[in-house]
Structure formats: C-alpha cells, structure tokens
Design an enzyme around this catalytic site. Structure first.
Site, PDB file in Angstrom:
ATOM      1  N   ASP A  19       0.639  -1.521   0.020  1.00  0.00           N
ATOM      2  CA  ASP A  19      -0.355  -0.163   0.362  1.00  0.00           C
ATOM      3  C   ASP A  19       0.969   1.306   0.082  1.00  0.00           C
ATOM      4  O   ASP A  19       1.883   1.179   0.293  1.00  0.00           O
ATOM      5  CB  ASP A  19      -0.545  -0.026   1.303  1.00  0.00           C
ATOM      6  CG  ASP A  19      -2.410   0.867   1.232  1.00  0.00           C
ATOM      7  OD1 ASP A  19      -2.304   1.500  -0.042  1.00  0.00           O
ATOM      8  OD2 ASP A  19      -3.187   1.488   1.846  1.00  0.00           O
ATOM      9  N   GLY A  20       0.216   1.888  -0.853  1.00  0.00           N
ATOM     10  CA  GLY A  20       1.014   3.027  -0.479  1.00  0.00           C
ATOM     11  C   GLY A  20       2.242   4.339  -2.423  1.00  0.00           C
ATOM     12  O   GLY A  20       2.236   5.077  -1.651  1.00  0.00           O
ATOM     13  N   ASN A  21       1.013   3.325  -3.171  1.00  0.00           N
ATOM     14  CA  ASN A  21       1.738   4.160  -4.232  1.00  0.00           C
ATOM     15  C   ASN A  21       1.393   5.434  -3.976  1.00  0.00           C
ATOM     16  O   ASN A  21       2.406   5.982  -5.216  1.00  0.00           O
ATOM     17  CB  ASN A  21       1.105   3.188  -5.617  1.00  0.00           C
ATOM     18  CG  ASN A  21       2.036   1.428  -5.216  1.00  0.00           C
ATOM     19  OD1 ASN A  21       2.780   0.990  -4.484  1.00  0.00           O
ATOM     20  ND2 ASN A  21       2.240   0.087  -6.067  1.00  0.00           N
ATOM     21  N   GLY A  22       0.804   5.512  -4.676  1.00  0.00           N
ATOM     22  CA  GLY A  22      -0.281   6.611  -5.587  1.00  0.00           C
ATOM     23  C   GLY A  22       0.462   7.994  -4.036  1.00  0.00           C
ATOM     24  O   GLY A  22       0.753   9.193  -4.728  1.00  0.00           O
ATOM     25  N   ARG A  23       1.036   8.391  -2.717  1.00  0.00           N
ATOM     26  CA  ARG A  23       0.913   8.366  -1.982  1.00  0.00           C
ATOM     27  C   ARG A  23       2.360   8.984  -1.857  1.00  0.00           C
ATOM     28  O   ARG A  23       2.845   9.568  -1.961  1.00  0.00           O
ATOM     29  CB  ARG A  23       0.570   8.200  -0.558  1.00  0.00           C
ATOM     30  CG  ARG A  23      -1.290   8.597   0.201  1.00  0.00           C
ATOM     31  CD  ARG A  23      -1.093   7.954   1.115  1.00  0.00           C
ATOM     32  NE  ARG A  23      -1.405   6.783   0.843  1.00  0.00           N
ATOM     33  CZ  ARG A  23      -1.337   5.292   2.150  1.00  0.00           C
ATOM     34  NH1 ARG A  23      -1.417   5.751   3.001  1.00  0.00           N
ATOM     35  NH2 ARG A  23      -2.201   4.251   1.533  1.00  0.00           N
ATOM     36  N   GLU A  66     -11.967  -4.412  -4.856  1.00  0.00           N
ATOM     37  CA  GLU A  66     -12.318  -2.655  -4.818  1.00  0.00           C
ATOM     38  C   GLU A  66     -11.456  -2.021  -5.615  1.00  0.00           C
ATOM     39  O   GLU A  66     -11.972  -0.984  -5.657  1.00  0.00           O
ATOM     40  CB  GLU A  66     -12.441  -2.434  -4.082  1.00  0.00           C
ATOM     41  CG  GLU A  66     -13.133  -3.207  -2.907  1.00  0.00           C
ATOM     42  CD  GLU A  66     -12.824  -4.302  -2.135  1.00  0.00           C
ATOM     43  OE1 GLU A  66     -11.679  -4.543  -2.506  1.00  0.00           O
ATOM     44  OE2 GLU A  66     -13.479  -5.691  -1.370  1.00  0.00           O
ATOM     45  N   ASN A  67     -10.842  -2.121  -6.250  1.00  0.00           N
ATOM     46  CA  ASN A  67      -9.716  -1.669  -7.373  1.00  0.00           C
ATOM     47  C   ASN A  67      -9.954  -1.134  -8.752  1.00  0.00           C
ATOM     48  O   ASN A  67      -9.764  -0.798  -8.960  1.00  0.00           O
ATOM     49  CB  ASN A  67      -8.184  -2.514  -7.282  1.00  0.00           C
ATOM     50  CG  ASN A  67      -7.334  -2.320  -5.636  1.00  0.00           C
ATOM     51  OD1 ASN A  67      -6.755  -3.202  -5.864  1.00  0.00           O
ATOM     52  ND2 ASN A  67      -7.628  -1.312  -5.568  1.00  0.00           N
ATOM     53  N   ARG A 189      -5.365  -1.395   8.598  1.00  0.00           N
ATOM     54  CA  ARG A 189      -6.381  -2.350   8.472  1.00  0.00           C
ATOM     55  C   ARG A 189      -6.368  -3.584   7.873  1.00  0.00           C
ATOM     56  O   ARG A 189      -4.704  -3.993   6.908  1.00  0.00           O
ATOM     57  CB  ARG A 189      -7.484  -1.473   7.491  1.00  0.00           C
ATOM     58  CG  ARG A 189      -8.050  -0.242   8.012  1.00  0.00           C
ATOM     59  CD  ARG A 189      -8.773   0.417   7.336  1.00  0.00           C
ATOM     60  NE  ARG A 189      -8.855   1.040   5.735  1.00  0.00           N
ATOM     61  CZ  ARG A 189      -7.844   2.202   6.185  1.00  0.00           C
ATOM     62  NH1 ARG A 189      -7.732   2.547   7.155  1.00  0.00           N
ATOM     63  NH2 ARG A 189      -6.463   2.266   4.404  1.00  0.00           N
ATOM     64  N   ILE A 190      -7.398  -4.605   7.643  1.00  0.00           N
ATOM     65  CA  ILE A 190      -7.147  -5.966   6.610  1.00  0.00           C
ATOM     66  C   ILE A 190      -7.951  -5.736   5.213  1.00  0.00           C
ATOM     67  O   ILE A 190      -6.834  -6.468   4.621  1.00  0.00           O
ATOM     68  CB  ILE A 190      -7.912  -7.004   7.196  1.00  0.00           C
ATOM     69  CG1 ILE A 190      -7.500  -6.967   8.911  1.00  0.00           C
ATOM     70  CG2 ILE A 190      -7.680  -8.007   6.626  1.00  0.00           C
ATOM     71  CD1 ILE A 190      -6.500  -7.418   9.170  1.00  0.00           C
TER      72      ILE A 190
HETATM   73  C1  FPP Z   1      -1.392  -0.446  -3.764  1.00  0.00           C
HETATM   74  O1  FPP Z   1      -1.178   1.659  -3.744  1.00  0.00           O
HETATM   75  C2  FPP Z   1      -1.404  -0.578  -5.027  1.00  0.00           C
HETATM   76  C3  FPP Z   1      -1.974  -1.362  -5.891  1.00  0.00           C
HETATM   77  C4  FPP Z   1      -3.447  -1.007  -5.803  1.00  0.00           C
HETATM   78  C5  FPP Z   1      -1.453  -2.247  -7.109  1.00  0.00           C
HETATM   79  C6  FPP Z   1       0.159  -2.859  -6.735  1.00  0.00           C
HETATM   80  C7  FPP Z   1       0.861  -2.951  -7.605  1.00  0.00           C
HETATM   81  C8  FPP Z   1       1.976  -3.201  -8.459  1.00  0.00           C
HETATM   82  C9  FPP Z   1       2.893  -2.720  -6.568  1.00  0.00           C
HETATM   83  C10 FPP Z   1       2.485  -3.263  -8.753  1.00  0.00           C
HETATM   84  C11 FPP Z   1       2.323  -4.474  -9.857  1.00  0.00           C
HETATM   85  C12 FPP Z   1       2.758  -6.144  -8.952  1.00  0.00           C
HETATM   86  C13 FPP Z   1       2.735  -6.525  -9.596  1.00  0.00           C
HETATM   87  C14 FPP Z   1       3.219  -7.953  -8.859  1.00  0.00           C
HETATM   88  C15 FPP Z   1       4.010  -7.125 -10.730  1.00  0.00           C
HETATM   89  P1  FPP Z   1      -2.457   2.353  -4.026  1.00  0.00           P
HETATM   90  O2  FPP Z   1      -2.875   2.776  -5.167  1.00  0.00           O
HETATM   91  O3  FPP Z   1      -2.675   2.321  -3.481  1.00  0.00           O
HETATM   92  O4  FPP Z   1      -1.633   3.886  -2.855  1.00  0.00           O
HETATM   93  P2  FPP Z   1      -2.639   5.029  -2.407  1.00  0.00           P
HETATM   94  O5  FPP Z   1      -3.217   3.953  -0.920  1.00  0.00           O
HETATM   95  O6  FPP Z   1      -1.207   5.697  -1.589  1.00  0.00           O
HETATM   96  O7  FPP Z   1      -2.868   5.665  -3.242  1.00  0.00           O
END
Ligand code: FPP
Length: 238
Positions: A19-23, A66-67, A189-190
């Site tokens: 989690d946290g890619n976007g932030r 949910e994504n 959270r789960i």
């Molecule tokens: C959550 O961060 C991340 C995801 C929903 C996607 C995860 C995908 C990857 C790491 C890349 C591809 C994966 C593989 C296995 C090759 P978020 O987008 O919910 O971040 P946020 O909560 O900060 O918005």
C-alpha cells in the site's frame, strides 16, 4: 544492532498488502503510475529477499476486487504493468526456482493478462524453492462466497462440512495459512484480504510506503514476528 533471522523459527508463508504507491508518488509531485512503476522495484527486491531468507510462500495483494472502481486509466495502466512485469520476470522466477500462482477472480482480468499469467504459471509449475502467489481481482469475502457456491454445487452434506473441508474450497487450498501479514503505508486495516486464512496471523504494520519497501524491511518484519509469542488461544503455561 544488526539482528539476524532465526532460521529455525521462520514463517512459512508471508502475505503482504502493498500500500502507498499513490501517496509516495504524490509526495514527489508525480502521477500515481510513477508510484506503481516504483512499486514493481519493491516487489522484485522483496521476492529476492524472501528467497534469500528461506520463505516458502509469499502472497502479494496486487489488485483487489475494490480496485476495479479506480479510474479506467489507472486500472488499464496497472494491468499493462502486470503483463510487462510478468513477461520480464519469468526468467528470474525460473532462475530462482520460484513457482507462480494466483488467487482471485482471474476470469475478470483482461485476456492479455490471463494469457501472460497462464504461460508463466505453466512454465514455473515444477519449481520448488518458493511459491509466489499474486492476489488479483481478489477479496476475502468474494473467496468465501465462492467457496460456499462451490460447496452447494458439490455432493457434500451439511454434516460433512468442517474447517478442513471448507479450506479445500478456498483458492488457497494447497497453501498453509500465513503466519505473518505485513501492510505498508501506515494503514492499520485488513481491507478484505485473506479473511479466512489470517485467523491467527501475526499482523505487522510499517509506515514505509510500498515503493520504498526493501528486503531489509522484510527482514525487520520477520525478526519482529520471531520475537512474538504465539498462543493460538491457549495460555503460555502449557
Ligand atoms: C496500492 O497502492 C497498490 C496497488 C493497488 C497496486 C500494487 C501494484 C504494484 C506494486 C505493481 C504491480 C505488481 C506486480 C505484482 C508486478 P495505492 O495505489 O493504493 O496507494 P495509495 O493508497 O497511496 O493511493
């Protein structure tokens, strides 16, 4: 202090909510895709670390039910990233003796994703050192409902149903339950992940955003797990 992992007390299965890619991307003034792209680097390093530390199963929550509600552009970009990452990393999986599996409603994924996944699953099916499980279009509630539907379609009687039988209808039927669940980004959270399987899992939360997570962070989580006392509802006197 540089602590070391006790190889006699390793969790067999570690599940991770990435989690946290976007932030992480937003903090850098970049778009969300920049975060997901860097998330792949974290995936690679974490998997290499898991192999190095002797972990047998690792499950990554890569795309939840949910994504699908995210903007179409982000969903498409994630699917493309998945296809290209699997394509690029198949050789690495083979070189490291890693078997790929998936859990989730895979039939909902675009055909190109299903095709790439099927090929990689087939090519790596004899690998033994570690199993990498990607949770895709997955949610714990979906999985439980799906199991109930399949049980109704089978000839199992009400009296025969037990935890052991029920487990056979989950998508993780041949996989031990995770002893350790890690979630990054400071969220506690789960979020609908492995609801059945984490009944007795140890939970580990870190403030690190997923793109910054590395094998050293995995090591820290494993050592933290090893210092806990797991009682499974019993007292520690037994
Ligand atoms: C959550 O961060 C991340 C995801 C929903 C996607 C995860 C995908 C990857 C790491 C890349 C591809 C994966 C593989 C296995 C090759 P978020 O987008 O919910 O971040 P946020 O909560 O900060 O918005």
């Amino acid at each position: 202090m540089n602590q070391i992992i006790n190889t006699l007390k390793l969790p067999k299965h570690i599940a991770i909510t990435m989690d946290g890619n976007g932030r992480w991307a937003k903090e850098k003034g970049k778009n969300r895709l920049f975060g997901h792209n860097n998330g792949v680097k974290a995936v690679r390093d974490t998997i290499e670390g898991a192999v190095e530390y002797g972990i047998k199963y690792i499950t990554l929550f890569a795309f939840s039910t949910e994504n699908w509600n995210r903007p179409k552009q982000e969903v498409n970009a994630l699917m493309t990233l998945l296809v290209s990452s699997i394509h690029k990393e198949t050789k690495t999986l083979l070189d490291n003796d890693i078997k790929l599996q998936t859990i989730g409603n895979i039939s909902k994924l675009p055909n190109r994703c299903q095709k790439e996944l099927c090929e990689c699953i087939d090519i790596t099916k004899e690998n033994k050192s570690m199993t990498l499980i990607l949770a895709l279009s997955y949610s714990g509630k979906w999985e439980i409902i799906n199991a109930v539907k399949n049980i109704i379609d089978s000839n199992i009687t009400k009296e025969e149903i037990s935890e052991e039988i029920f487990k056979q209808y989950l998508t993780t039927k041949n996989v031990p339950d995770p002893e350790l669940l890690i979630r990054t980004s400071g969220e506690h959270r789960i979020s609908n992940f492995m609801l059945w399987q984490i009944a007795y899992s140890e939970l580990y939360f870190t403030d690190k955003m997923w793109p910054d997570f590395r094998r050293e962070d995995l090591k820290k989580a494993i050592i933290n797990y090893q210092n806990r006392e797991r009682r499974f509802g019993k007292t520690n006197k037994e």
